[in-house]
Write a protein that holds these residues in place. Sequence first.
Motif, PDB file in Angstrom:
ATOM      1  N   TRP A 186      21.460  38.339   6.739  1.00  0.00           N
ATOM      2  CA  TRP A 186      20.402  38.744   7.652  1.00  0.00           C
ATOM      3  C   TRP A 186      20.769  38.540   9.124  1.00  0.00           C
ATOM      4  O   TRP A 186      20.492  39.404   9.954  1.00  0.00           O
ATOM      5  N   GLU A 187      21.370  37.416   9.458  1.00  0.00           N
ATOM      6  CA  GLU A 187      21.725  37.153  10.865  1.00  0.00           C
ATOM      7  C   GLU A 187      22.770  38.153  11.357  1.00  0.00           C
ATOM      8  O   GLU A 187      22.682  38.649  12.480  1.00  0.00           O
ATOM      9  N   ALA A 188      23.747  38.449  10.518  1.00  0.00           N
ATOM     10  CA  ALA A 188      24.764  39.436  10.887  1.00  0.00           C
ATOM     11  C   ALA A 188      24.130  40.814  11.056  1.00  0.00           C
ATOM     12  O   ALA A 188      24.475  41.561  11.985  1.00  0.00           O
ATOM     13  N   ALA A 189      23.196  41.149  10.182  1.00  0.00           N
ATOM     14  CA  ALA A 189      22.512  42.444  10.272  1.00  0.00           C
ATOM     15  C   ALA A 189      21.708  42.541  11.560  1.00  0.00           C
ATOM     16  O   ALA A 189      21.750  43.563  12.246  1.00  0.00           O
ATOM     17  N   LEU A 190      20.990  41.492  11.907  1.00  0.00           N
ATOM     18  CA  LEU A 190      20.192  41.496  13.138  1.00  0.00           C
ATOM     19  C   LEU A 190      21.078  41.599  14.371  1.00  0.00           C
ATOM     20  O   LEU A 190      20.763  42.340  15.317  1.00  0.00           O
ATOM     21  N   SER A 191      22.182  40.899  14.358  1.00  0.00           N
ATOM     22  CA  SER A 191      23.122  40.966  15.480  1.00  0.00           C
ATOM     23  C   SER A 191      23.718  42.367  15.605  1.00  0.00           C
ATOM     24  O   SER A 191      23.824  42.920  16.705  1.00  0.00           O
ATOM     25  N   LEU A 192      24.100  42.943  14.482  1.00  0.00           N
ATOM     26  CA  LEU A 192      24.653  44.290  14.485  1.00  0.00           C
ATOM     27  C   LEU A 192      23.625  45.299  14.982  1.00  0.00           C
ATOM     28  O   LEU A 192      23.954  46.214  15.743  1.00  0.00           O
ATOM     29  N   MET A 193      22.372  45.130  14.579  1.00  0.00           N
ATOM     30  CA  MET A 193      21.331  46.065  15.020  1.00  0.00           C
ATOM     31  C   MET A 193      21.146  46.020  16.533  1.00  0.00           C
ATOM     32  O   MET A 193      20.911  47.053  17.160  1.00  0.00           O
ATOM     33  N   GLU A 194      21.270  44.858  17.116  1.00  0.00           N
ATOM     34  CA  GLU A 194      21.156  44.752  18.570  1.00  0.00           C
ATOM     35  C   GLU A 194      22.332  45.459  19.255  1.00  0.00           C
ATOM     36  O   GLU A 194      22.145  46.199  20.223  1.00  0.00           O
ATOM     37  N   ALA A 195      23.542  45.258  18.732  1.00  0.00           N
ATOM     38  CA  ALA A 195      24.713  45.942  19.287  1.00  0.00           C
ATOM     39  C   ALA A 195      24.598  47.453  19.090  1.00  0.00           C
ATOM     40  O   ALA A 195      24.942  48.240  19.985  1.00  0.00           O
ATOM     41  N   TYR A 196      24.113  47.868  17.927  1.00  0.00           N
ATOM     42  CA  TYR A 196      23.919  49.287  17.609  1.00  0.00           C
ATOM     43  C   TYR A 196      22.907  49.903  18.578  1.00  0.00           C
ATOM     44  O   TYR A 196      23.107  50.988  19.113  1.00  0.00           O
ATOM     45  N   ARG A 197      21.797  49.189  18.814  1.00  0.00           N
ATOM     46  CA  ARG A 197      20.770  49.674  19.738  1.00  0.00           C
ATOM     47  C   ARG A 197      21.355  49.874  21.143  1.00  0.00           C
ATOM     48  O   ARG A 197      21.127  50.897  21.784  1.00  0.00           O
ATOM     49  N   ASN A 198      22.148  48.919  21.588  1.00  0.00           N
ATOM     50  CA  ASN A 198      22.794  49.048  22.902  1.00  0.00           C
ATOM     51  C   ASN A 198      23.734  50.250  22.946  1.00  0.00           C
ATOM     52  O   ASN A 198      23.777  50.979  23.932  1.00  0.00           O
ATOM     53  N   LEU A 199      24.482  50.446  21.871  1.00  0.00           N
ATOM     54  CA  LEU A 199      25.400  51.580  21.791  1.00  0.00           C
ATOM     55  C   LEU A 199      24.646  52.899  21.891  1.00  0.00           C
ATOM     56  O   LEU A 199      25.019  53.785  22.653  1.00  0.00           O
ATOM     57  N   VAL A 200      23.564  53.013  21.131  1.00  0.00           N
ATOM     58  CA  VAL A 200      22.778  54.248  21.121  1.00  0.00           C
ATOM     59  C   VAL A 200      22.166  54.513  22.492  1.00  0.00           C
ATOM     60  O   VAL A 200      22.157  55.653  22.971  1.00  0.00           O
ATOM     61  N   GLN A 201      21.673  53.485  23.132  1.00  0.00           N
ATOM     62  CA  GLN A 201      21.047  53.670  24.437  1.00  0.00           C
ATOM     63  C   GLN A 201      22.057  54.037  25.532  1.00  0.00           C
ATOM     64  O   GLN A 201      21.719  54.754  26.464  1.00  0.00           O
ATOM     65  N   ARG A 202      23.275  53.585  25.403  1.00  0.00           N
ATOM     66  CA  ARG A 202      24.274  53.806  26.451  1.00  0.00           C
ATOM     67  C   ARG A 202      25.141  55.045  26.246  1.00  0.00           C
ATOM     68  O   ARG A 202      25.739  55.532  27.200  1.00  0.00           O
ATOM     69  N   ASP A 203      25.240  55.523  25.004  1.00  0.00           N
ATOM     70  CA  ASP A 203      26.142  56.629  24.706  1.00  0.00           C
ATOM     71  C   ASP A 203      25.579  57.942  25.248  1.00  0.00           C
ATOM     72  O   ASP A 203      24.559  58.434  24.784  1.00  0.00           O
ATOM     73  N   LYS A 204      26.257  58.511  26.212  1.00  0.00           N
ATOM     74  CA  LYS A 204      25.805  59.750  26.860  1.00  0.00           C
ATOM     75  C   LYS A 204      26.122  60.999  26.035  1.00  0.00           C
ATOM     76  O   LYS A 204      25.631  62.075  26.332  1.00  0.00           O
ATOM     77  N   GLN A 205      26.957  60.871  24.990  1.00  0.00           N
ATOM     78  CA  GLN A 205      27.312  62.012  24.149  1.00  0.00           C
ATOM     79  C   GLN A 205      26.196  62.365  23.156  1.00  0.00           C
ATOM     80  O   GLN A 205      26.152  63.482  22.655  1.00  0.00           O
ATOM     81  N   LEU A 206      25.311  61.422  22.886  1.00  0.00           N
ATOM     82  CA  LEU A 206      24.272  61.647  21.885  1.00  0.00           C
ATOM     83  C   LEU A 206      23.172  62.542  22.428  1.00  0.00           C
ATOM     84  O   LEU A 206      22.752  62.393  23.571  1.00  0.00           O
ATOM     85  N   SER A 207      22.701  63.419  21.572  1.00  0.00           N
ATOM     86  CA  SER A 207      21.541  64.233  21.944  1.00  0.00           C
ATOM     87  C   SER A 207      20.307  63.328  21.952  1.00  0.00           C
ATOM     88  O   SER A 207      20.304  62.247  21.354  1.00  0.00           O
ATOM     89  N   GLU A 208      19.271  63.781  22.596  1.00  0.00           N
ATOM     90  CA  GLU A 208      18.033  62.996  22.652  1.00  0.00           C
ATOM     91  C   GLU A 208      17.456  62.814  21.248  1.00  0.00           C
ATOM     92  O   GLU A 208      16.952  61.746  20.916  1.00  0.00           O
ATOM     93  N   TYR A 209      17.561  63.830  20.410  1.00  0.00           N
ATOM     94  CA  TYR A 209      17.069  63.744  19.035  1.00  0.00           C
ATOM     95  C   TYR A 209      17.794  62.634  18.274  1.00  0.00           C
ATOM     96  O   TYR A 209      17.161  61.817  17.600  1.00  0.00           O
ATOM     97  N   ARG A 210      19.121  62.609  18.364  1.00  0.00           N
ATOM     98  CA  ARG A 210      19.898  61.578  17.650  1.00  0.00           C
ATOM     99  C   ARG A 210      19.607  60.195  18.199  1.00  0.00           C
ATOM    100  O   ARG A 210      19.548  59.220  17.463  1.00  0.00           O
TER     101      ARG A 210
END
Length: 114
Positions: free
Chosen positions: A29-53
């Motif tokens: 669970w702790e690893a999953a929560l940590s990964l989700m935070e890193a994933y969220r940061n990645l999604v918010q910062r990645d300019k290649q992603l469409s708004e839908y994605r």
Amino acid sequence: MLQVDFTDASYHLGAKIIQLKSYNALQEWEAALSLMEAYRNLVQRDKQLSEYRRISNLNMLKVAKKLVLLAQKSAYLSDDKLKKEFISIQKALQKSQPLANLDWIETEFKNLKT
């Protein structure tokens, strides 16, 4: 240590999803929560992603976090509190559209309920 450089955002997101599914299956669970935070940061910062994605992935992370937190504490909750948590997650599933990896999220929700 093995390091991978992703040339496409889809590959990077896919790798993170596989990691998240693995952590969840292993009940890390702790690893999953940590990964989700890193994933969220990645999604918010990645300019290649469409708004839908971007939105569908952020919605998936929001619901997945609720599932992980509930799985982490479910053994300690009363039946009433557990029922309220399930209802809350069910509502989040219904209003969080679009939702990436919907099949996996629904499966994990059903598994948690049983």
